[in-house]
Design an enzyme around this catalytic site. Structure first.
Site, PDB file in Angstrom:
ATOM      1  N   PRO A 144      57.369  39.713  45.371  1.00 62.50           N
ATOM      2  CA  PRO A 144      56.022  39.114  45.387  1.00 62.50           C
ATOM      3  C   PRO A 144      55.862  37.915  44.449  1.00 62.50           C
ATOM      4  O   PRO A 144      55.001  37.079  44.645  1.00 62.50           O
ATOM      5  CB  PRO A 144      55.111  40.271  44.991  1.00 62.50           C
ATOM      6  CG  PRO A 144      55.973  41.313  44.396  1.00 62.50           C
ATOM      7  CD  PRO A 144      57.330  41.141  44.984  1.00 62.50           C
TER       8      PRO A 144
ATOM      9  N   GLN B  26      55.205  47.125  44.713  1.00 61.39           N
ATOM     10  CA  GLN B  26      56.417  47.108  43.854  1.00 61.39           C
ATOM     11  C   GLN B  26      56.745  48.512  43.370  1.00 61.39           C
ATOM     12  O   GLN B  26      55.854  49.371  43.358  1.00 61.39           O
ATOM     13  CB  GLN B  26      56.153  46.219  42.616  1.00 61.39           C
ATOM     14  CG  GLN B  26      55.482  44.923  42.955  1.00 61.39           C
ATOM     15  CD  GLN B  26      54.914  44.186  41.790  1.00 61.39           C
ATOM     16  OE1 GLN B  26      55.593  43.308  41.243  1.00 61.39           O
ATOM     17  NE2 GLN B  26      53.671  44.474  41.410  1.00 61.39           N
TER      18      GLN B  26
ATOM     19  N   ASP C  36      46.710  37.569  45.753  1.00 60.07           N
ATOM     20  CA  ASP C  36      47.967  36.835  45.575  1.00 60.07           C
ATOM     21  C   ASP C  36      47.627  35.524  44.859  1.00 60.07           C
ATOM     22  O   ASP C  36      46.754  34.772  45.311  1.00 60.07           O
ATOM     23  CB  ASP C  36      48.582  36.565  46.941  1.00 60.07           C
ATOM     24  CG  ASP C  36      49.800  35.654  46.845  1.00 60.07           C
ATOM     25  OD1 ASP C  36      50.925  36.150  46.798  1.00 60.07           O
ATOM     26  OD2 ASP C  36      49.580  34.422  46.751  1.00 60.07           O
TER      27      ASP C  36
ATOM     28  N   ASP D  24      51.907  34.229  34.396  1.00 58.24           N
ATOM     29  CA  ASP D  24      52.582  35.373  33.772  1.00 58.24           C
ATOM     30  C   ASP D  24      53.108  36.265  34.892  1.00 58.24           C
ATOM     31  O   ASP D  24      52.601  37.361  35.157  1.00 58.24           O
ATOM     32  CB  ASP D  24      51.574  36.128  32.894  1.00 58.24           C
ATOM     33  CG  ASP D  24      52.192  37.349  32.233  1.00 58.24           C
ATOM     34  OD1 ASP D  24      51.402  38.195  31.727  1.00 58.24           O
ATOM     35  OD2 ASP D  24      53.438  37.482  32.233  1.00 58.24           O
TER      36      ASP D  24
ATOM     37  N   GLU E 229      45.587  39.036  39.591  1.00 57.91           N
ATOM     38  CA  GLU E 229      46.741  39.947  39.626  1.00 57.91           C
ATOM     39  C   GLU E 229      46.857  40.535  41.034  1.00 57.91           C
ATOM     40  O   GLU E 229      45.874  40.961  41.630  1.00 57.91           O
ATOM     41  CB  GLU E 229      46.529  41.052  38.581  1.00 57.91           C
ATOM     42  CG  GLU E 229      47.416  42.274  38.743  1.00 57.91           C
ATOM     43  CD  GLU E 229      48.901  41.984  38.718  1.00 57.91           C
ATOM     44  OE1 GLU E 229      49.361  41.284  37.799  1.00 57.91           O
ATOM     45  OE2 GLU E 229      49.581  42.442  39.666  1.00 57.91           O
TER      46      GLU E 229
ATOM     47  N   THR F 107      56.184  37.946  37.624  1.00 60.36           N
ATOM     48  CA  THR F 107      57.523  38.535  37.703  1.00 60.36           C
ATOM     49  C   THR F 107      58.499  37.397  38.010  1.00 60.36           C
ATOM     50  O   THR F 107      58.102  36.237  38.072  1.00 60.36           O
ATOM     51  CB  THR F 107      57.546  39.583  38.840  1.00 60.36           C
ATOM     52  OG1 THR F 107      56.892  39.018  39.995  1.00 60.36           O
ATOM     53  CG2 THR F 107      56.835  40.862  38.436  1.00 60.36           C
TER      54      THR F 107
ATOM     55  N   ASP G  46      49.654  43.763  32.884  1.00 57.03           N
ATOM     56  CA  ASP G  46      49.614  44.678  31.748  1.00 57.03           C
ATOM     57  C   ASP G  46      48.458  44.353  30.802  1.00 57.03           C
ATOM     58  O   ASP G  46      48.065  45.190  29.993  1.00 57.03           O
ATOM     59  CB  ASP G  46      50.943  44.615  30.976  1.00 57.03           C
ATOM     60  CG  ASP G  46      51.344  43.180  30.663  1.00 57.03           C
ATOM     61  OD1 ASP G  46      52.237  42.659  31.356  1.00 57.03           O
ATOM     62  OD2 ASP G  46      50.741  42.571  29.761  1.00 57.03           O
TER      63      ASP G  46
HETATM   64  N1  SAM Z   1      56.323  39.335  31.111  1.00 58.59           N
HETATM   65  C1  SAM Z   1      56.827  39.577  32.456  1.00 58.59           C
HETATM   66  C2  SAM Z   1      57.999  38.675  32.734  1.00 58.59           C
HETATM   67  O1  SAM Z   1      58.256  37.791  31.927  1.00 58.59           O
HETATM   68  O2  SAM Z   1      58.650  38.888  33.762  1.00 58.59           O
HETATM   69  C3  SAM Z   1      55.703  39.461  33.439  1.00 58.59           C
HETATM   70  C4  SAM Z   1      54.765  40.573  33.237  1.00 58.59           C
HETATM   71  S1  SAM Z   1      53.430  40.784  34.314  1.00 58.59           S
HETATM   72  C5  SAM Z   1      53.475  42.484  34.421  1.00 58.59           C
HETATM   73  C6  SAM Z   1      53.975  40.228  35.901  1.00 58.59           C
HETATM   74  C7  SAM Z   1      52.856  40.461  36.900  1.00 58.59           C
HETATM   75  O3  SAM Z   1      52.948  39.535  37.988  1.00 58.59           O
HETATM   76  C8  SAM Z   1      52.861  41.850  37.557  1.00 58.59           C
HETATM   77  O4  SAM Z   1      51.698  42.550  37.178  1.00 58.59           O
HETATM   78  C9  SAM Z   1      52.897  41.570  39.062  1.00 58.59           C
HETATM   79  O5  SAM Z   1      52.143  42.491  39.817  1.00 58.59           O
HETATM   80  C10 SAM Z   1      52.303  40.175  39.094  1.00 58.59           C
HETATM   81  N2  SAM Z   1      52.572  39.408  40.319  1.00 58.59           N
HETATM   82  C11 SAM Z   1      53.745  39.310  40.990  1.00 58.59           C
HETATM   83  N3  SAM Z   1      53.601  38.504  42.064  1.00 58.59           N
HETATM   84  C12 SAM Z   1      52.301  38.072  42.060  1.00 58.59           C
HETATM   85  C13 SAM Z   1      51.540  37.210  42.899  1.00 58.59           C
HETATM   86  N4  SAM Z   1      52.098  36.627  43.967  1.00 58.59           N
HETATM   87  N5  SAM Z   1      50.237  36.985  42.579  1.00 58.59           N
HETATM   88  C14 SAM Z   1      49.683  37.571  41.472  1.00 58.59           C
HETATM   89  N6  SAM Z   1      50.346  38.404  40.640  1.00 58.59           N
HETATM   90  C15 SAM Z   1      51.652  38.643  40.937  1.00 58.59           C
END
Ligand code: SAM
Length: 284
Positions: A163, A31, A138, A156, A106, A158, A86
């Site tokens: 992804p 990303q 994943d 939690d 994560e 994206t 985070d």
């Molecule tokens: N609070 C945020 C929101 O409401 O959009 C989300 C925050 S958190 C940083 C989102 C996390 O999801 C990121 O660290 C991202 O790398 C992770 N992520 C995205 N796709 C993923 C997947 N398929 N498996 C695991 N983690 C994933």
């Protein structure tokens, strides 16, 4: 001349935040990641042009996605977090002394590493807690393959683009159900219904075949623009989201956790949905 971060989540509507100082900006394996200083919200982290979290308002989101399901469950010992790079979600879940283990899955190691370095207030030491089992994978693949079982699962993620898209599919929710213990609760980041209403309808439709009780609860998080944010809620016992305030309050007081947003009244009230959101809860 100030540089501005202009969010790209919605066409024709968006927010912008002035970049007072870039702390990190790079394309990771998965990303586009930027962490910057903003005079209004403190340090901000964004992925693929979308605000993920800010020091200024993260407490609303992280408190409501942890304390609501953990206190509603009442006996949660094992918590699974999908995403949450985070560290804010892990921080809040680990504040519960009754929680014996938090597994955090994560996708992007760079998000964790850069947030530890440039946004340490979010995790606030959570990554050093011996109860934390941090895995890089994943999340959809993890829940398909794991033999583990958890009392609460917190997605939690994206948004359902890039992804994160796999974390909004019915197959993912079905696999999460398999990973829950009896009486378990699944909660999800489910967007801002005023501008992402279709995501609430999709989640409702995709969760309903696998859980006896599917609902949503809400809180307003300023930098998740567009009004109330929805959190998906799924369990097999509707009474878990209808606990009386005195019961919630007794459980909360026993934790001795001080919050900046969460209260037992806000917990109970969050499940009272406005009409325009209730109307989104339709099966296909
Ligand atoms: N609070 C945020 C929101 O409401 O959009 C989300 C925050 S958190 C940083 C989102 C996390 O999801 C990121 O660290 C991202 O790398 C992770 N992520 C995205 N796709 C993923 C997947 N398929 N498996 C695991 N983690 C994933």
């Amino acid at each position: 001349m100030s540089e501005w971060f202009c969010e790209t989540l919605h066409s024709g509507y968006g927010q912008r935040l002035v970049i007072d100082k870039v702390l990190f900006r790079e394309r990771t394996e998965h990303q586009d990641l930027i962490i910057f200083e903003n005079r209004a919200f403190g340090r901000v982290m964004a992925l693929d042009g979308i605000v993920q979290t800010t020091e200024g308002d993260e407490f609303v989101y992280h408190e409501m996605l942890t304390h609501v399901p953990i206190l509603a469950h009442g006996r949660a010992r094992r918590v699974l977090i999908i995403g949450g790079g985070d560290g804010g979600m892990a921080r809040e879940a680990l504040r519960h002394k009754s929680v014996e283990q938090v597994t955090m899955v994560e996708l992007d190691r760079s998000v964790v590493d850069m947030c530890i370095e440039h946004l340490p207030s979010l995790s606030n030491g959570a990554f050093d807690d011996p109860r934390l089992d941090l895995q890089f994978a994943d999340g959809a693949k993890f829940v398909e393959e794991t033999d583990g079982r958890w009392d609460v699962i917190i997605v939690d993620s994206t948004d359902p683009i890039g992804p994160g898209e796999v974390l909004f599919r019915e197959s993912f929710y079905k696999a999460c159900k398999r990973c829950l213990t009896d009486g378990g609760i699944l909660v999800t980041q489910n967007g801002v219904p005023f501008v992402q209403g279709g995501e609430v309808t999709n989640s409702f439709h995709r969760l309903s075949p696998h859980f006896a009780d599917v609902w949503f609860y809400t809180a307003a998080v300023p930098t998740y623009q567009g009004g109330l944010m929805a959190f998906g809620w799924a369990s097999d016992d509707a009474s878990l989201r209808q606990l009386p305030v005195p019961v919630i309050a007794e459980r909360f007081e026993a934790t001795e956790i001080a919050c900046r947003y969460y209260t037992p009244e806000a917990h109970a009230g969050a499940f009272g949905l406005p009409q325009f959101i209730r109307k989104l809860l339709v099966s296909a």
